[in-house]
Design a protein around this motif. Structure first.
Motif, PDB file in Angstrom:
ATOM      1  N   SER A 160       0.807  -1.655  -0.013  1.00 55.02           N
ATOM      2  CA  SER A 160       0.194  -0.289  -0.186  1.00 55.02           C
ATOM      3  C   SER A 160       0.848   1.384   0.174  1.00 55.02           C
ATOM      4  O   SER A 160       0.441   2.414  -0.247  1.00 55.02           O
ATOM      5  CB  SER A 160      -0.997   0.345   0.843  1.00 55.02           C
ATOM      6  OG  SER A 160      -0.108  -0.178   2.294  1.00 55.02           O
ATOM      7  N   GLY A 201      -9.308   4.566  -0.222  1.00 48.99           N
ATOM      8  CA  GLY A 201      -9.557   3.325   0.961  1.00 48.99           C
ATOM      9  C   GLY A 201     -10.307   2.576   1.021  1.00 48.99           C
ATOM     10  O   GLY A 201     -10.063   1.245   1.555  1.00 48.99           O
ATOM     11  N   TRP A 225       0.834   8.059   1.352  1.00 44.52           N
ATOM     12  CA  TRP A 225       0.128   9.892   0.764  1.00 44.52           C
ATOM     13  C   TRP A 225       1.346  11.091   1.238  1.00 44.52           C
ATOM     14  O   TRP A 225       1.213  11.466   1.155  1.00 44.52           O
ATOM     15  CB  TRP A 225      -0.923   9.907   1.382  1.00 44.52           C
ATOM     16  CG  TRP A 225      -1.359  10.883   0.490  1.00 44.52           C
ATOM     17  CD1 TRP A 225      -2.879  10.705  -0.593  1.00 44.52           C
ATOM     18  CD2 TRP A 225      -2.330  12.583   0.708  1.00 44.52           C
ATOM     19  NE1 TRP A 225      -2.545  11.920  -0.940  1.00 44.52           N
ATOM     20  CE2 TRP A 225      -3.053  12.816  -0.968  1.00 44.52           C
ATOM     21  CE3 TRP A 225      -1.405  12.623   1.497  1.00 44.52           C
ATOM     22  CZ2 TRP A 225      -2.877  14.321  -0.076  1.00 44.52           C
ATOM     23  CZ3 TRP A 225      -2.002  14.475   1.407  1.00 44.52           C
ATOM     24  CH2 TRP A 225      -2.632  14.540   0.727  1.00 44.52           C
ATOM     25  N   TYR A 240      -3.552  -1.613   5.637  1.00 46.18           N
ATOM     26  CA  TYR A 240      -3.846  -1.244   4.604  1.00 46.18           C
ATOM     27  C   TYR A 240      -3.892   0.717   4.450  1.00 46.18           C
ATOM     28  O   TYR A 240      -3.487   1.275   4.038  1.00 46.18           O
ATOM     29  CB  TYR A 240      -5.011  -2.169   3.427  1.00 46.18           C
ATOM     30  CG  TYR A 240      -5.312  -1.515   2.436  1.00 46.18           C
ATOM     31  CD1 TYR A 240      -3.947  -1.116   1.379  1.00 46.18           C
ATOM     32  CD2 TYR A 240      -6.297  -0.439   2.283  1.00 46.18           C
ATOM     33  CE1 TYR A 240      -4.966  -0.380   0.270  1.00 46.18           C
ATOM     34  CE2 TYR A 240      -6.494   0.159   1.386  1.00 46.18           C
ATOM     35  CZ  TYR A 240      -6.132   0.170  -0.453  1.00 46.18           C
ATOM     36  OH  TYR A 240      -6.026   0.654  -1.150  1.00 46.18           O
ATOM     37  N   ASP A 300       1.133  -0.074  -4.463  1.00 48.87           N
ATOM     38  CA  ASP A 300      -0.185   0.305  -4.216  1.00 48.87           C
ATOM     39  C   ASP A 300      -0.837   2.011  -3.891  1.00 48.87           C
ATOM     40  O   ASP A 300      -1.790   2.324  -3.602  1.00 48.87           O
ATOM     41  CB  ASP A 300      -1.619  -0.074  -3.859  1.00 48.87           C
ATOM     42  CG  ASP A 300      -1.744  -2.118  -4.320  1.00 48.87           C
ATOM     43  OD1 ASP A 300      -1.033  -2.033  -6.033  1.00 48.87           O
ATOM     44  OD2 ASP A 300      -1.695  -2.597  -3.867  1.00 48.87           O
ATOM     45  N   ASN A 301       0.870   2.946  -3.948  1.00 43.66           N
ATOM     46  CA  ASN A 301       0.231   4.067  -3.984  1.00 43.66           C
ATOM     47  C   ASN A 301      -0.848   5.345  -3.749  1.00 43.66           C
ATOM     48  O   ASN A 301      -1.024   5.368  -5.138  1.00 43.66           O
ATOM     49  CB  ASN A 301       1.735   4.743  -4.027  1.00 43.66           C
ATOM     50  CG  ASN A 301       1.914   6.039  -3.779  1.00 43.66           C
ATOM     51  OD1 ASN A 301       1.512   6.977  -3.975  1.00 43.66           O
ATOM     52  ND2 ASN A 301       2.740   6.759  -2.662  1.00 43.66           N
ATOM     53  N   MET A 302      -1.551   6.041  -3.652  1.00 46.44           N
ATOM     54  CA  MET A 302      -2.628   6.653  -3.792  1.00 46.44           C
ATOM     55  C   MET A 302      -2.340   7.444  -4.865  1.00 46.44           C
ATOM     56  O   MET A 302      -3.496   7.346  -5.680  1.00 46.44           O
ATOM     57  CB  MET A 302      -3.147   6.759  -2.826  1.00 46.44           C
ATOM     58  CG  MET A 302      -3.888   6.078  -2.085  1.00 46.44           C
ATOM     59  SD  MET A 302      -5.589   5.116  -2.551  1.00 46.44           S
ATOM     60  CE  MET A 302      -6.116   4.400  -1.188  1.00 46.44           C
ATOM     61  N   SER A 338      -1.384   3.193   2.658  1.00 50.28           N
ATOM     62  CA  SER A 338      -1.897   3.863   2.444  1.00 50.28           C
ATOM     63  C   SER A 338      -1.586   5.160   2.894  1.00 50.28           C
ATOM     64  O   SER A 338      -1.220   6.153   2.014  1.00 50.28           O
ATOM     65  CB  SER A 338      -3.135   4.128   2.003  1.00 50.28           C
ATOM     66  OG  SER A 338      -3.948   2.551   2.029  1.00 50.28           O
TER      67      SER A 338
END
Length: 204
Positions: A10, A130, A156, A148, A14-16, A152
């Motif tokens: 995360s 998220g 960010w 997660y 899966d970086n926001m 996340s």
């Protein structure tokens, strides 16, 4: 192991910001100063970490089909998933209000510098994203959902601090006039996104 894997993925894979481009409005507007970016990043991380497990519990014990079977077998067919968006938003807005009150009380300078972007955390699509990703991926237990959310938020936070540090240095650089401001910021965001793509093959 799954909790650690979810946490690491995360942040980097899966970086926001760099994988999904969620929360870009606050990211671009507040990333001019490292101190302000740090404050907003911590606030976003706190809200993500607190709302993800709460929304996970709502989803798995109240909203989705069969979630209410713990009350009675008669409720096994009840499906309240149509309420998920409004309940997720209500939980997020409640925590954002709490964060806003705490920052205003204990860090008035940061509160003034964040301005309108602090209450706008409530509609930050990274935070809502998220919860929706949690719903889509059907995490096996609340520990993974919490990891997660925290990961996340850290991802960010790293993204906005990195951009703020670069933009502070760019103030002393000779940038072509047409690219100053958002132009060079978009270019750097794209380059940072390419850099974070290097983590896509990461396995723990």
């Amino acid at each position: 192991m799954e909790v650690l894997n979810t946490f690491i993925r995360s942040i980097f894979v899966d970086n926001m910001i760099f994988a999904y481009y969620l929360g870009m409005c606050s990211y671009l507007a507040v990333s001019k100063n490292v101190k302000t970016a740090l404050g907003l990043g911590i606030a976003v991380t706190f809200v993500l970490t607190c709302t993800l497990p709460i929304n996970y519990l709502l989803e798995n014990y109240i909203l989705k089909e069969g979630a209410l079977s713990w009350l009675d077998a008669r409720y096994a067919t009840v499906n309240l998933s149509f309420l998920s968006l409004i309940l997720f938003i209500a939980v997020i807005a409640s925590f954002v209000q709490l964060v806003e009150m705490v920052i205003e009380k204990f860090a008035p300078a940061l509160y003034a510098s964040l301005g309108i972007f602090l209450p706008l955390i409530a509609v930050n699509c990274a935070i809502m994203g998220g919860s929706l990703f949690m719903q889509q991926r059907a995490f096996p237990h609340i520990g993974v959902a919490t990891a997660y959310g925290f990961g996340s938020g850290i991802g960010w936070l790293l993204a906005i601090i990195g951009m703020a540090a670069i933009r502070e240095k760019l103030a002393y650089s000779d940038i072509p006039k047409p690219l100053r401001g958002l132009g060079i910021t978009f270019i750097i965001t794209g380059l940072m996104g390419i850099g974070f793509m290097c983590f896509s093959g990461l396995k723990i």
